[in-house]
Design a protein around this motif. Structure first.
Motif, PDB file in Angstrom:
ATOM      1  N   LEU A  41       3.237 -12.896 -13.233  1.00 53.09           N
ATOM      2  CA  LEU A  41       2.924 -11.985 -12.136  1.00 53.09           C
ATOM      3  C   LEU A  41       1.790 -12.638 -11.353  1.00 53.09           C
ATOM      4  N   VAL A  42       2.089 -13.116 -10.159  1.00 53.93           N
ATOM      5  CA  VAL A  42       1.108 -13.878  -9.386  1.00 53.93           C
ATOM      6  C   VAL A  42      -0.009 -12.979  -8.874  1.00 53.93           C
ATOM      7  N   GLY A  43       0.343 -11.899  -8.205  1.00 56.60           N
ATOM      8  CA  GLY A  43      -0.686 -11.031  -7.643  1.00 56.60           C
ATOM      9  C   GLY A  43      -0.098  -9.813  -6.974  1.00 56.60           C
ATOM     10  N   THR A  44      -0.984  -8.950  -6.490  1.00 56.41           N
ATOM     11  CA  THR A  44      -0.587  -7.710  -5.840  1.00 56.41           C
ATOM     12  C   THR A  44      -1.384  -7.525  -4.548  1.00 56.41           C
ATOM     13  N   ALA A  45      -0.900  -6.634  -3.706  1.00 58.71           N
ATOM     14  CA  ALA A  45      -1.613  -6.244  -2.489  1.00 58.71           C
ATOM     15  C   ALA A  45      -1.156  -4.839  -2.119  1.00 58.71           C
ATOM     16  N   PRO A  46      -2.024  -4.055  -1.504  1.00 58.94           N
ATOM     17  CA  PRO A  46      -1.610  -2.701  -1.125  1.00 58.94           C
ATOM     18  C   PRO A  46      -0.668  -2.708   0.065  1.00 58.94           C
ATOM     19  N   TYR A  47       0.037  -1.619   0.233  1.00 56.79           N
ATOM     20  CA  TYR A  47       0.732  -1.362   1.482  1.00 56.79           C
ATOM     21  C   TYR A  47      -0.240  -0.672   2.429  1.00 56.79           C
ATOM     22  N   VAL A  48       0.027  -0.806   3.707  1.00 52.45           N
ATOM     23  CA  VAL A  48      -0.833  -0.213   4.730  1.00 52.45           C
ATOM     24  C   VAL A  48       0.028   0.593   5.695  1.00 52.45           C
ATOM     25  N   ILE A  49      -0.397   1.809   5.966  1.00 52.84           N
ATOM     26  CA  ILE A  49       0.248   2.643   6.972  1.00 52.84           C
ATOM     27  C   ILE A  49      -0.575   2.522   8.246  1.00 52.84           C
ATOM     28  N   ALA A  50       0.089   2.181   9.327  1.00 48.26           N
ATOM     29  CA  ALA A  50      -0.603   1.979  10.602  1.00 48.26           C
ATOM     30  C   ALA A  50       0.182   2.658  11.713  1.00 48.26           C
ATOM     31  N   THR A  51      -0.495   2.906  12.807  1.00 49.93           N
ATOM     32  CA  THR A  51       0.126   3.534  13.963  1.00 49.93           C
ATOM     33  C   THR A  51      -0.081   2.667  15.193  1.00 49.93           C
ATOM     34  N   ASN A  52       0.781   2.837  16.171  1.00 49.87           N
ATOM     35  CA  ASN A  52       0.564   2.172  17.448  1.00 49.87           C
ATOM     36  C   ASN A  52      -0.799   2.610  17.994  1.00 49.87           C
ATOM     37  N   ALA A  53      -1.537   1.684  18.574  1.00 53.57           N
ATOM     38  CA  ALA A  53      -2.903   1.967  19.027  1.00 53.57           C
ATOM     39  C   ALA A  53      -2.971   3.063  20.084  1.00 53.57           C
ATOM     40  N   GLN A  54      -1.843   3.327  20.770  1.00 52.20           N
ATOM     41  CA  GLN A  54      -1.835   4.359  21.800  1.00 52.20           C
ATOM     42  C   GLN A  54      -1.527   5.756  21.245  1.00 52.20           C
ATOM     43  N   THR A  99      -4.337 -14.899   3.710  1.00 57.87           N
ATOM     44  CA  THR A  99      -3.115 -14.676   4.478  1.00 57.87           C
ATOM     45  C   THR A  99      -2.251 -13.558   3.907  1.00 57.87           C
ATOM     46  N   GLN A 100      -2.302 -13.349   2.585  1.00 54.78           N
ATOM     47  CA  GLN A 100      -1.493 -12.303   1.963  1.00 54.78           C
ATOM     48  C   GLN A 100      -2.324 -11.091   1.545  1.00 54.78           C
ATOM     49  N   GLN A 101      -3.655 -11.206   1.680  1.00 52.54           N
ATOM     50  CA  GLN A 101      -4.560 -10.154   1.185  1.00 52.54           C
ATOM     51  C   GLN A 101      -4.272  -9.870  -0.289  1.00 52.54           C
ATOM     52  N   PRO A 152      -4.844   0.953  11.600  1.00 51.74           N
ATOM     53  CA  PRO A 152      -4.569   1.389  10.233  1.00 51.74           C
ATOM     54  C   PRO A 152      -5.075   2.809  10.013  1.00 51.74           C
ATOM     55  N   ILE A 153      -4.300   3.603   9.267  1.00 51.55           N
ATOM     56  CA  ILE A 153      -4.750   4.964   8.979  1.00 51.55           C
ATOM     57  C   ILE A 153      -4.821   5.257   7.476  1.00 51.55           C
ATOM     58  N   MET A 154      -4.146   4.435   6.663  1.00 52.44           N
ATOM     59  CA  MET A 154      -4.266   4.624   5.205  1.00 52.44           C
ATOM     60  C   MET A 154      -3.746   3.394   4.487  1.00 52.44           C
ATOM     61  N   GLN A 155      -4.357   3.076   3.354  1.00 56.08           N
ATOM     62  CA  GLN A 155      -3.857   1.999   2.508  1.00 56.08           C
ATOM     63  C   GLN A 155      -3.556   2.562   1.125  1.00 56.08           C
ATOM     64  N   THR A 156      -2.675   1.891   0.389  1.00 61.75           N
ATOM     65  CA  THR A 156      -2.102   2.508  -0.814  1.00 61.75           C
ATOM     66  C   THR A 156      -2.551   1.877  -2.128  1.00 61.75           C
ATOM     67  N   GLY A 157      -3.637   1.106  -2.110  1.00 63.21           N
ATOM     68  CA  GLY A 157      -4.192   0.597  -3.358  1.00 63.21           C
ATOM     69  C   GLY A 157      -5.214   1.567  -3.923  1.00 63.21           C
ATOM     70  N   HIS A 158      -5.790   1.201  -5.057  1.00 69.44           N
ATOM     71  CA  HIS A 158      -6.830   2.038  -5.659  1.00 69.44           C
ATOM     72  C   HIS A 158      -8.221   1.694  -5.134  1.00 69.44           C
ATOM     73  N   GLN A 159      -8.315   0.583  -4.411  1.00 66.69           N
ATOM     74  CA  GLN A 159      -9.587   0.193  -3.813  1.00 66.69           C
ATOM     75  C   GLN A 159      -9.346  -0.277  -2.385  1.00 66.69           C
ATOM     76  N   ARG A 160     -10.345  -0.094  -1.518  1.00 63.64           N
ATOM     77  CA  ARG A 160     -10.222  -0.546  -0.140  1.00 63.64           C
ATOM     78  C   ARG A 160     -10.299  -2.070  -0.075  1.00 63.64           C
ATOM     79  N   LEU A 161      -9.409  -2.645   0.724  1.00 63.17           N
ATOM     80  CA  LEU A 161      -9.502  -4.073   0.987  1.00 63.17           C
ATOM     81  C   LEU A 161     -10.751  -4.346   1.825  1.00 63.17           C
ATOM     82  N   ALA A 162     -11.341  -5.528   1.621  1.00 69.86           N
ATOM     83  CA  ALA A 162     -12.529  -5.894   2.393  1.00 69.86           C
ATOM     84  C   ALA A 162     -12.237  -5.898   3.890  1.00 69.86           C
ATOM     85  N   VAL A 163     -11.030  -6.327   4.269  1.00 70.60           N
ATOM     86  CA  VAL A 163     -10.693  -6.388   5.697  1.00 70.60           C
ATOM     87  C   VAL A 163     -10.339  -5.013   6.263  1.00 70.60           C
TER      88      VAL A 163
END
Length: 321
Positions: free
Chosen positions: A118-131, A286-288, A218-229
């Protein structure tokens, strides 16, 4: 005269042990099968592995893209290959959904393949159009309750983790939103940027470059911790979805029956390759990606949990590819 074909090369490779001493022996061939088209994160990972493994294993490493059937076509190719380390599957989180999403899966992903790393993991991110007006997922919930099925969201395909995560979130929030599936990240990103859909749920690797360009928010991310970015973006638990987690993950499998010493050698070689500073920097930026480097047993346990979690979402909501 003997004709040299790919089959004879692989047959020769099958007789060679996977060990450091291989570098002094006649090189064989190992194929890294990617069950998706070129250009995605899994393809990029395989090509990063290609150079490092070639040096460490003393083999010619070939990357072969075999997309189709929700990733099952490439998986079957590896499952039916000799169990000797000459063929590996480099795959993504949707691999865990194959048993549930396909009516007649062409393989048993737990029995026909052996977890290597298992190389690694990253959260999913829910985002909306900026408008769009949404600043948090609570804004989406409120709008969806006021006008059910008027809010649209993009995913990179039916039965992908982005689709299933949004399905589960909508159910827990008691709302109805409309899924718009795309064939890959590129078309989905184009339409969220263009304002043709309201939301997107994609891996952090897919979403964060567009956030930097201020075209989506971005409006929500789905990991247990916030990404630095994404330090200013709520995680699901902070938005009221206790214990919710949806992860992108990358891993490597071998055919079932591959001898454990071979699996262990491959696992170590892959880990060592991706532990190089340049590789770590690339994967994290690049993959967070949070690098896990979970060995065969840890990967097996993680994979079984993913199959159970997302399989139940597919079945409970009657989702089919």
């Amino acid at each position: 005269m003997t004709t040299l074909t790919r089959r004879t090369v692989l047959a020769t490779a099958a007789t060679l042990p996977l060990a450091p001493a291989m570098a002094q022996q006649q090189p064989g061939m190992t194929t890294l099968v990617v069950p998706f088209p070129p250009g995605g994160s899994t393809d990029a990972l395989a090509r990063q592995l290609q150079v490092g493994l070639q040096a460490r294993l003393g083999r010619t490493i070939v990357v072969e893209n075999k997309p189709g059937a929700a990733g099952a076509l490439g998986a079957v190719t590896v499952a039916k290959s000799p169990a000797d380390g000459s063929s590996l599957l480099v795959t993504f989180d949707s691999h865990a959904v194959i048993p549930a999403i396909l009516q007649r899966p062409p393989l048993d992903v737990e029995k026909d393949l052996a977890p290597v790393l298992l190389v690694g993991t990253a959260p999913y991110v829910i985002a909306t159009n900026a408008q769009r007006p949404y600043r948090t997922f609570a804004d989406v919930v409120a709008a969806a309750k006021e006008k059910p099925n008027t809010i649209t969201y993009a995913s990179v395909g039916v039965g992908t983790i982005g689709h299933l995560a949004m399905t589960l979130l909508a159910k827990r929030a008691g709302i109805e939103i409309t899924h718009v599936p795309y064939r890959g990240g590129g078309p989905a990103i184009n339409d969220i940027v263009g304002g043709h859909v309201d939301l997107i749920c994609g891996s952090a690797a897919l979403i964060t470059p567009q956030i930097a360009g201020n075209t989506i928010r971005p409006i929500m991310q789905t990991g247990h911790q916030r990404l630095a970015v994404l330090k200013d973006t709520q995680i699901a638990a902070e938005a009221g979805f206790a214990d919710f987690e949806a992860l992108a993950w990358w891993g490597v499998f071998a055919p079932a029956g591959t001898p454990q010493p071979v699996v262990d050698s491959l696992s170590k070689a892959i880990k060592d390759t991706l532990s190089e500073p340049a590789a770590v920097k690339h994967l994290q930026e690049t993959q967070q990606m949070t690098l896990i480097f979970g060995g065969p047993q840890d990967f097996s346990t993680f994979f079984a949990r993913q199959i159970k979690l997302w399989g139940s979402v597919v079945q409970d909501n009657n989702i089919r590819a």
